[in-house]
Design an enzyme around this catalytic site. Structure first.
Site, PDB file in Angstrom:
ATOM      1  N   GLN A  50       0.821  -1.218   0.000  1.00 46.59           N
ATOM      2  CA  GLN A  50       0.000   0.000   0.000  1.00 46.59           C
ATOM      3  C   GLN A  50       0.854   1.267   0.000  1.00 46.59           C
ATOM      4  O   GLN A  50       0.319   2.374   0.055  1.00 46.59           O
ATOM      5  CB  GLN A  50      -0.922  -0.005   1.229  1.00 46.59           C
ATOM      6  CG  GLN A  50      -1.945  -1.129   1.192  1.00 46.59           C
ATOM      7  CD  GLN A  50      -2.747  -1.245   2.481  1.00 46.59           C
ATOM      8  OE1 GLN A  50      -2.492  -0.539   3.465  1.00 46.59           O
ATOM      9  NE2 GLN A  50      -3.710  -2.148   2.490  1.00 46.59           N
ATOM     10  N   HIS A  97      -1.019   0.103   5.715  1.00 44.14           N
ATOM     11  CA  HIS A  97      -1.548   1.088   6.668  1.00 44.14           C
ATOM     12  C   HIS A  97      -0.620   2.284   6.856  1.00 44.14           C
ATOM     13  O   HIS A  97      -0.245   2.641   7.972  1.00 44.14           O
ATOM     14  CB  HIS A  97      -1.846   0.421   8.018  1.00 44.14           C
ATOM     15  CG  HIS A  97      -2.876  -0.668   7.942  1.00 44.14           C
ATOM     16  ND1 HIS A  97      -3.375  -1.305   9.050  1.00 44.14           N
ATOM     17  CD2 HIS A  97      -3.497  -1.254   6.884  1.00 44.14           C
ATOM     18  CE1 HIS A  97      -4.264  -2.225   8.682  1.00 44.14           C
ATOM     19  NE2 HIS A  97      -4.343  -2.210   7.359  1.00 44.14           N
ATOM     20  N   GLU A 117     -14.851   4.040  10.271  1.00 46.56           N
ATOM     21  CA  GLU A 117     -15.239   5.115  11.184  1.00 46.56           C
ATOM     22  C   GLU A 117     -15.056   6.484  10.575  1.00 46.56           C
ATOM     23  O   GLU A 117     -14.173   6.702   9.756  1.00 46.56           O
ATOM     24  CB  GLU A 117     -14.358   5.090  12.450  1.00 46.56           C
ATOM     25  CG  GLU A 117     -14.440   3.852  13.274  1.00 46.56           C
ATOM     26  CD  GLU A 117     -13.526   3.910  14.495  1.00 46.56           C
ATOM     27  OE1 GLU A 117     -13.475   2.885  15.193  1.00 46.56           O
ATOM     28  OE2 GLU A 117     -12.871   4.958  14.749  1.00 46.56           O
ATOM     29  N   TYR A 120      -8.845   7.119  20.212  1.00 48.12           N
ATOM     30  CA  TYR A 120      -9.960   6.651  19.388  1.00 48.12           C
ATOM     31  C   TYR A 120     -10.064   5.125  19.340  1.00 48.12           C
ATOM     32  O   TYR A 120     -10.808   4.577  18.529  1.00 48.12           O
ATOM     33  CB  TYR A 120      -9.899   7.329  18.009  1.00 48.12           C
ATOM     34  CG  TYR A 120     -10.302   8.775  18.184  1.00 48.12           C
ATOM     35  CD1 TYR A 120     -11.624   9.168  18.136  1.00 48.12           C
ATOM     36  CD2 TYR A 120      -9.356   9.725  18.568  1.00 48.12           C
ATOM     37  CE1 TYR A 120     -12.004  10.467  18.421  1.00 48.12           C
ATOM     38  CE2 TYR A 120      -9.714  11.028  18.859  1.00 48.12           C
ATOM     39  CZ  TYR A 120     -11.055  11.388  18.776  1.00 48.12           C
ATOM     40  OH  TYR A 120     -11.429  12.676  19.099  1.00 48.12           O
ATOM     41  N   TYR A 124     -10.100 -10.142   9.483  1.00 45.09           N
ATOM     42  CA  TYR A 124     -10.448 -10.627   8.150  1.00 45.09           C
ATOM     43  C   TYR A 124     -10.689 -12.135   8.152  1.00 45.09           C
ATOM     44  O   TYR A 124     -11.386 -12.666   7.313  1.00 45.09           O
ATOM     45  CB  TYR A 124      -9.343 -10.267   7.138  1.00 45.09           C
ATOM     46  CG  TYR A 124      -9.257  -8.780   6.867  1.00 45.09           C
ATOM     47  CD1 TYR A 124     -10.335  -8.087   6.323  1.00 45.09           C
ATOM     48  CD2 TYR A 124      -8.112  -8.061   7.168  1.00 45.09           C
ATOM     49  CE1 TYR A 124     -10.262  -6.732   6.082  1.00 45.09           C
ATOM     50  CE2 TYR A 124      -8.022  -6.695   6.931  1.00 45.09           C
ATOM     51  CZ  TYR A 124      -9.104  -6.039   6.389  1.00 45.09           C
ATOM     52  OH  TYR A 124      -9.026  -4.689   6.159  1.00 45.09           O
TER      53      TYR A 124
END
Length: 392
Positions: free
Chosen positions: A104, A167, A260, A270, A281
């Site tokens: 990513q 991420h 979210e 959070y 997953y």
């Protein structure tokens, strides 16, 4: 990948779609833009119009509308391109930092400095390579000078760098008090999101030059990084300031379920991975989770129990009398559509899904000064799209 040239076109397309992020030979400047007649998009509030500004982009990640009507677009493989209002695509802009383009990671967000009109300064976020295959989210600014960047200055480096491909975050947002917010993810090391001595899973706030504001919430606290604004974030790929209120909004991927939207406040937790609406997953619970709520953590402002795969976000506000006024738009990667949330103040009072028929991963959405929305699709043949809202 010249060996695909003589294959049937469908197979060639399938092969191209499966290319890894590290197959990134620089594409040439496009000879001619692709003309596109606008398509009608039906919505709850009337007809919108969708047109292709440019195509042939390789996994574009972010779009920043320019004051002259053009755009800057990042491609995850490491290229920054200027796209003209006529759809012409530049050769890669020189001077972009080296990126770790795997998984990513790569070249991620691009945003114009608040004083861009006079300074020509832009900000970039990217996966910065480290030693022994490690990488980390980084942010830099530079001056846009024709077809090159000059004065590249790295203002932020996520520490520690880790050996993972996931991420990274990572979006930028500017308030009107001289701060830049930089989002990032937990890099798939979940407990790091709760560790205040590490920068994974944190939203950070800096001055525009990269210095740490004196009123950041963890200034002077032992064992806490002073850059941190809020923590317990999983992977925040949407960040925007509400122009109506000046509040910062953030969107993040949940695991399986539990995407979210948060309104991150200073020093607040959070919850990830202690509190989440999602599961692994694999179908198993998140090992670290203590439930949907956990003492000392904030509940999401809005939660999607089924994950759309939230990415870039933009407010559409200040258009009194227009049907889509006071909306928040979010790109959806997994659901391959554009989400419109109708707002009443901060409250989400309605939701609709747009562009399902397009069937492409929408990575970023921005509202431009011309009253239109601009999107990029995260595909091997990625597009820059213009969405003209209903006029009412």
């Amino acid at each position: 990948m010249h060996h695909t040239r003589h294959l049937p076109s469908l197979l060639a397309v399938a092969l191209a779609a499966g290319l890894s992020a590290c197959d990134r030979a620089p594409a040439p400047a496009a000879a001619a833009p692709e003309a596109s007649s606008p398509q009608v998009v039906e919505s709850q509030q009337g007809q919108a119009r969708l047109s292709v500004v440019a195509s042939g982009l390789v996994h574009p990640w972010a779009v920043a509308p320019l004051p002259d009507g053009g755009f800057l677009v990042t491609e995850r493989g490491g290229n920054l391109r200027r796209i003209g209002a006529d759809g012409s695509i530049s050769a890669p802009i020189k001077g972009v930092p080296e990126v770790a383009a795997r998984g990513q990671g790569g070249l991620l967000d691009v945003a114009l400095a608040p004083d861009f009109a006079s300074s020509r300064r832009i900000y970039l976020t990217y996966a910065e390579p480290g030693e022994d295959g490690t990488s980390g989210t980084a942010a830099a600014y530079a001056t846009l000078d024709g077809d090159a960047l000059s004065g590249l200055t790295v203002i932020y480096r996520q520490e520690p760098k880790v050996d993972a491909e996931y991420h990274y975050g990572s979006r930028l947002a500017f308030d009107d008090e001289g701060h830049v917010f930089i989002s990032q993810g937990d890099r798939s090391f979940k407990p790091m999101a709760q560790a205040l001595d590490k920068l994974q899973g944190k939203l950070v706030r800096l001055r525009l030059d990269g210095s740490v504001p004196a009123d950041n919430p963890f200034i002077g606290r032992d064992g806490a990084r002073p850059e941190i604004w809020s923590y317990g974030h999983r992977n925040a790929q949407g960040l925007a300031i509400d122009p109506r209120t000046g509040k910062l909004w953030e969107s993040e991927h949940g695991p399986r379920g539990g995407d979210e939207i948060n309104l991150p406040g200073p020093g607040l937790n959070y919850g990830w991975p202690l509190a989440t609406h999602g599961i692994d997953y694999s179908g198993q619970p998140i090992a670290e989770a203590r439930g949907r709520e956990y003492e000392g953590t904030e509940q999401p402002h809005h939660v999607f129990e089924i994950s759309p795969g939230l990415s870039g976000m933009a407010f559409y506000a200040g258009h009194d009398g227009k049907p889509w006024n006071d909306s928040l738009f979010l790109g959806a990667l997994a659901h391959r559509n554009l989400i419109r949330l109708q707002l009443d103040g901060d409250r989400v009072v309605g939701e609709e899904r747009l562009l399902d028929a397009l069937g492409e991963r929408i990575r970023d959405v921005r509202a431009a000064a011309d009253g239109n929305l601009y999107l990029v699709t995260d595909e091997a043949n990625g597009k820059l799209l213009k969405l003209e809202p209903p006029q009412g």
